[in-house]
Design an enzyme around this catalytic site. Sequence first.
Site, PDB file in Angstrom:
ATOM      1  N   PHE A 111      52.573  55.231  63.012  1.00  0.00           N
ATOM      2  CA  PHE A 111      53.493  55.859  63.975  1.00  0.00           C
ATOM      3  C   PHE A 111      54.941  55.833  63.519  1.00  0.00           C
ATOM      4  O   PHE A 111      55.765  56.596  64.018  1.00  0.00           O
ATOM      5  CB  PHE A 111      53.330  55.208  65.362  1.00  0.00           C
ATOM      6  CG  PHE A 111      54.378  54.205  65.724  1.00  0.00           C
ATOM      7  CD1 PHE A 111      54.279  52.896  65.308  1.00  0.00           C
ATOM      8  CD2 PHE A 111      55.473  54.578  66.493  1.00  0.00           C
ATOM      9  CE1 PHE A 111      55.248  51.968  65.640  1.00  0.00           C
ATOM     10  CE2 PHE A 111      56.447  53.661  66.826  1.00  0.00           C
ATOM     11  CZ  PHE A 111      56.342  52.350  66.400  1.00  0.00           C
ATOM     12  N   LYS A 112      55.274  54.998  62.541  1.00  0.00           N
ATOM     13  CA  LYS A 112      56.646  54.960  62.044  1.00  0.00           C
ATOM     14  C   LYS A 112      57.083  56.342  61.519  1.00  0.00           C
ATOM     15  O   LYS A 112      58.264  56.649  61.512  1.00  0.00           O
ATOM     16  CB  LYS A 112      56.793  53.931  60.923  1.00  0.00           C
ATOM     17  CG  LYS A 112      56.349  52.510  61.272  1.00  0.00           C
ATOM     18  CD  LYS A 112      57.295  51.809  62.214  1.00  0.00           C
ATOM     19  CE  LYS A 112      57.052  50.310  62.305  1.00  0.00           C
ATOM     20  NZ  LYS A 112      55.761  49.960  62.906  1.00  0.00           N
TER      21      LYS A 112
END
Length: 494
Positions: A111-112
């Site tokens: 998700f970064k």
Amino acid sequence: MELFYRSTRGGGPAQTASAAILKGLAQDGGLFVPEILPRLDKSLEELSKMTYQETAYEVMKLFLTDFTEAELKDCIAKAYDSKFDTEVIAPLVEADGAYYLELFHGATIAFKDMALSILPHLLITSAKKNNVKNEIVILTATSGDTGKAALAGFADVEGTKIIVFYPKNGVSPIQEKQMVTQKGSNTFVVGITGNFDDAQTGVKQLFGDQELAVTMDKAGFQFSSANSINIGRLVPQIVYYVYAYAQLLKEGKIINGESINVAVPTGNFGNILAAYFAKNMGVPIAKLICASNENKVLFDFFQTGVYDRNREFVLTSSPSMDILISSNLERLIYMIADANAEKNAALMDALSSQGHYEITQEMKAKLADFVGNYASEQETSSKIKELYKKTGYVIDTHTAVASVVFDKYKKATNDTTKTIVASTASPFKFTRSVMNSIDKEYDAMDDFALVDTLSKLANVTVPKAIEEIRTAPVVHDTVCSKEEMKSVVMNFLL
Ligand SMILES: *Cc1c(COP(=O)(O)O)cnc(C)c1O
């Protein structure tokens, strides 16, 4: 109306959004927070008709008020493009009574990417707007995922260099391989003989080192941060909560205005803080379920009002959440202290000198919408297996932590509110732990055989990010102690 940013510790003047993005961390060691939280100026109904990119603009324009429409739209277009393997960018998958918000369809399958695909563009735009002539050097500490996502975002971006520090023995083999094979002549990856907190503390010290800043300035460099303490990381993360709500509405899963809950696997507290911001902007979110692994410092905090990092650091199968100092919590503390920077600074001083602090009852009362809990290693592993056996859907270890905590919450409360579980990594990123959870027999296989087996079992093609590292050569092999971080940085740059 222009929105300004202030340090959570009160030092220095108010900053524009672009200046706050450039600085990363405030001079006094505080984090930048907006003076007020803006309200969405489009209705949920209108938002439900928008693409991810359009939603991103509607959210981000309210925070980055010194960016022109053209600048912001250009950053968004460059970030959320074919680097993502799906046009919807962040799909929702319904499985066994939860809506998994898949935030792992970007370049590094975690998700970064949601924030780090846009941060380089926000930074370069900010540099231009502020007439910065120096080259921007990104210094980052990573528990595994930020590092690769930042490297992918900044590699070969003109006017930038990036240095990533990771705990040498604290990341998964795939995570390490992803980082040490990073291409780009402006990238530098260093293993630390310590844990993530050592790496993060070391990076914070480099940022605070005035002498180093002067040396760097003379050589034409200035530091900036890609860590989730940068407001340019936090703001793009608000978008997917707005988008997810709008998608549920669009698909008729909820009615307009219906409240939802979110369950978020939490480490540095960035992701769940973004959900809290979305809530305060007008998205009907009731409970914010904060899920920890066995490093359950946040669970204890929500229970007792005492934040205490003095405890054993546990290495778990969800390494991106192996964190004892959740940096972004400082923003929440500041907010529940009614923007009293002095009060917040005193607590943060206590944290750095004694390793713990306690909030007042009055502050604790403002945390009523947060529910903290944690998942043991055993529970996490069982959840992956159970969900797979029941539905065929395979989730990664971090997502499983949130899923376990969501189950515990439902059991304790009988709350039937529809819930989004933030799915923060592809199971292909933590293949060994995931496959061992499904069946211990798999442990005999090598990493890539496991990848192929997972692909068959889950009926999902192997992501490009994994295919790329099968054969890629290791190009970064520097390892240093936390005391050597400064000299390593100087050697690389000067
Ligand atoms: C970083 C990360 C988390 C934790 O997110 P925070 O914003 O630091 O709380 C959870 N899961 C994965 C896979 C991550 O990479």
